[in-house]
Design a protein around this motif. Structure first.
Motif, short mmCIF file in Angstrom:
data_model
loop_
_atom_site.label_atom_id
_atom_site.label_comp_id
_atom_site.label_asym_id
_atom_site.label_seq_id
_atom_site.Cartn_x
_atom_site.Cartn_y
_atom_site.Cartn_z
N LEU A 121 -2.25 1.53 -2.21
CA LEU A 121 -3.16 1.65 -3.26
C LEU A 121 -4.60 1.57 -2.97
N THR A 122 -5.10 2.88 -3.08
CA THR A 122 -6.73 2.87 -2.89
C THR A 122 -7.30 2.06 -4.17
N GLY A 123 -8.25 1.42 -3.75
CA GLY A 123 -8.76 0.71 -4.97
C GLY A 123 -8.14 -0.66 -5.54
N GLY A 124 -7.21 -0.86 -4.45
CA GLY A 124 -6.10 -1.87 -4.59
C GLY A 124 -6.67 -3.39 -5.08
N ALA A 125 -7.99 -3.62 -4.69
CA ALA A 125 -8.81 -5.01 -4.71
C ALA A 125 -9.13 -4.86 -6.09
N GLY A 126 -9.29 -3.87 -6.84
CA GLY A 126 -10.14 -4.11 -8.04
C GLY A 126 -9.43 -4.38 -9.25
N PHE A 127 -9.81 -4.43 -10.41
CA PHE A 127 -9.35 -5.17 -11.74
C PHE A 127 -8.01 -4.61 -11.96
N ILE A 128 -7.81 -3.36 -12.08
CA ILE A 128 -6.55 -2.77 -12.24
C ILE A 128 -5.37 -2.76 -11.00
N GLY A 129 -6.12 -2.38 -9.98
CA GLY A 129 -5.50 -2.07 -8.67
C GLY A 129 -4.76 -3.61 -8.25
N SER A 130 -5.47 -4.44 -8.51
CA SER A 130 -4.76 -5.99 -8.02
C SER A 130 -3.67 -6.26 -8.89
N HIS A 131 -3.59 -5.90 -10.20
CA HIS A 131 -2.62 -6.14 -10.91
C HIS A 131 -1.28 -5.09 -10.54
N VAL A 132 -1.70 -4.06 -10.38
CA VAL A 132 -0.66 -2.77 -9.96
C VAL A 132 0.10 -3.51 -8.78
N ALA A 133 -0.68 -4.01 -7.79
CA ALA A 133 -0.34 -4.45 -6.39
C ALA A 133 0.95 -5.36 -6.66
N VAL A 134 0.60 -6.19 -7.52
CA VAL A 134 1.52 -7.40 -7.98
C VAL A 134 2.72 -6.75 -8.50
N GLU A 135 2.78 -5.82 -9.50
CA GLU A 135 3.98 -5.17 -10.13
C GLU A 135 4.82 -4.49 -9.15
N VAL A 136 3.85 -3.80 -8.12
CA VAL A 136 4.67 -2.98 -7.26
C VAL A 136 5.47 -3.79 -6.43
N ALA A 137 4.95 -5.00 -5.76
CA ALA A 137 5.67 -5.82 -5.03
C ALA A 137 6.85 -6.33 -5.69
N ALA A 138 6.63 -6.82 -7.05
CA ALA A 138 7.78 -7.30 -7.86
C ALA A 138 8.74 -6.33 -8.05
N ALA A 139 8.68 -4.80 -7.82
CA ALA A 139 9.79 -3.98 -8.10
C ALA A 139 10.22 -3.63 -6.73
N GLY A 140 10.01 -4.39 -5.68
CA GLY A 140 10.74 -4.40 -4.36
C GLY A 140 10.00 -3.30 -3.49
N TRP A 141 8.83 -2.70 -3.65
CA TRP A 141 8.07 -1.88 -2.87
C TRP A 141 7.14 -2.72 -2.01
N GLN A 142 6.51 -2.35 -0.77
CA GLN A 142 5.60 -3.01 0.01
C GLN A 142 4.13 -2.59 -0.41
N PRO A 143 3.35 -3.26 -1.25
CA PRO A 143 2.02 -2.73 -1.34
C PRO A 143 1.22 -2.73 -0.17
#
Ligand code: NAD
Ligand code: UFG
Length: 335
Positions: A9-31
């Motif tokens: 996740l480029t920009g994964g520490a930002g407002f949207i990216g941080s939420h995407v990281a959480v959902e990606v992990a919840a779906a079983g991927w490694q962010p």
């Protein structure tokens, strides 16, 4: 933790990216977060780790730095990239168009070159409804005419076009450009959310600062728009819904060449709808007054969100009350 493969996740520490990281992990991927922290805080990474239940790897790098990007891709096999890194302040883009082009457009070029070198062929890209320019019809579907009305919007158009060319280079390349409408709110835990620096330009962070007493009053930009109450109408979407849309895109990426898909709720709320919901749900006052219209604003913009449902099986499930509650809970969190 996750076992399905690694998502960068480029920009994964930002407002949207941080939420995407959480959902990606919840779906079983490694962010894996890659961020330069130019508009975000390092502490976000550990907070995402808390929510995910395990530490999340973070690479501190600028996407424009080719050696760092090569090192990032060389360090672990990457299944797909979710490319959120970018500068997004419209006013700043007018003052510094070259910076916006360099960071957003050239940065994406460097990123794509590194992906090519390491055989990474899948990308979900953070685009924006700004690519539609001034709305010519409502709701806005993906075939609405395109046009940039500021340098920031131009970067999104340039990148979408670049991704067409990149995808055309081989049948094994898969891209989904997600055109976000107005993301707001925060994670229900209140651990991650939106923390703009300085005086906010966007409505929800401004409302939050007024409710906290950090700013005296919200200026409502125009009370005579041709809308149900005379104030501007937008398609606000909860950031957690938006993040889940990325997972849905990831799951269906291999059936795409380069598709552009709106992420919105499909319905519009006015400035006064937002203010009233905020006051009612949170039991706080948001002093406000009508001001002249803001140059460049449109009366109304909201998505036709049906393609996302057809192609991704995704639709927004959270409403305005959830958005204002979670935005306030994040702003009121203990520090
Ligand atoms: P944000 O500023 O919170 O996050 C962007 C992140 O990208 C930050 O962590 C920043 O440090 C990082 N970044 C910026 N340039 C970088 C670079 N060169 N190298 C590495 N990292 C870099 O913004 P956001 O709201 O989370 O937006 C994420 C993406 O979504 C952006 O591309 C933005 O244009 C797009 N978008 C946002 C909105 C919105 O209203 N928030 C709407 C439409 C599209
Ligand atoms: N508004 C006010 N007072 C404020 C701020 C905003 O009345 O202090 C009004 C605006 O006039 C508009 C609505 O609130 O009617 C929403 O304004 P925002 O600035 O929050 O959002 P915009 O839709 O104008 O634009 C934002 C980004 C764009 C992006 C777009 C879609 O600034 O870059 O969302 O993602 F393209």
């Amino acid at each position: 933790m996750a076992t399905r493969g690694t998502i960068l996740l480029t920009g994964g520490a930002g407002f949207i990216g941080s939420h995407v990281a959480v959902e990606v992990a919840a779906a079983g991927w490694q962010p894996v977060i890659l961020d330069s922290f130019c508009t975000s805080e390092r502490s976000v990474v550990s907070r995402v780790g808390e929510l995910v239940g395990a530490p999340v790897r973070c690479i501190e790098a600028d996407i424009r730095d080719a050696p760092s990007m090569r090192a990032a891709f060389g360090s672990t096999p990457i299944h797909a990239v979710i490319h959120l890194a970018g500068l997004k302040a419209v006013g700043e883009s007018v003052e510094k168009p070259a910076l916006y082009h360099d960071n957003n457009v050239r940065g994406t070029e460097v990123l794509l070159a590194a992906m090519d070198e390491f055989g990474v062929r899948r990308m979900v890209f953070s685009s924006s409804c700004t690519v539609y320019g001034t709305p010519q019809r409502l709701p806005i579907d993906e075939s609405h005419p395109l046009g940039a009305i500021n340098p920031y919007g131009q970067t999104k158009l340039d990148i979408e076009r670049m991704l067409d060319v990149w995808a055309d280079a081989g049948p094994d390349r898969h891209v989904c450009s997600l055109r976000y409408f107005n993301p707001v709110g925060a994670h229900a835990s209140a651990r991650i959310g939106e923390s703009p620096i300085g005086i906010p330009n966007n409505l929800m962070p401004f409302v939050v600062k007024v409710a906290r007493g950090e700013l005296p009053e919200l200026g409502v930009f125009g009370g005579d728009w041709p809308t149900h109450d005379g104030t501007g109408v937008r398609d606000y979407i909860h950031v957690v819904d938006l993040a889940r849309g990325h997972v849905a895109a990831l799951e269906r990426l291999d059936s795409m060449h380069h598709e552009r898909i709106n992420l919105g709720t499909g319905s519009g709320c006015s400035v006064l709808d937002v203010v009233r919901a905020f006051e009612r749900v949170n039991g706080v006052k948001v002093p406000h007054g009508i001001r002249p219209r803001r140059p460049g604003d449109a009366a109304a913009a909201y998505a036709d969100a049906s393609l996302a449902w057809r192609r991704l099986g995704w639709r927004a499930s959270l409403g305005l009350d959830d958005m204002v509650r979670d935005a306030w809970a994040f702003a009121s969190r203990p520090s």
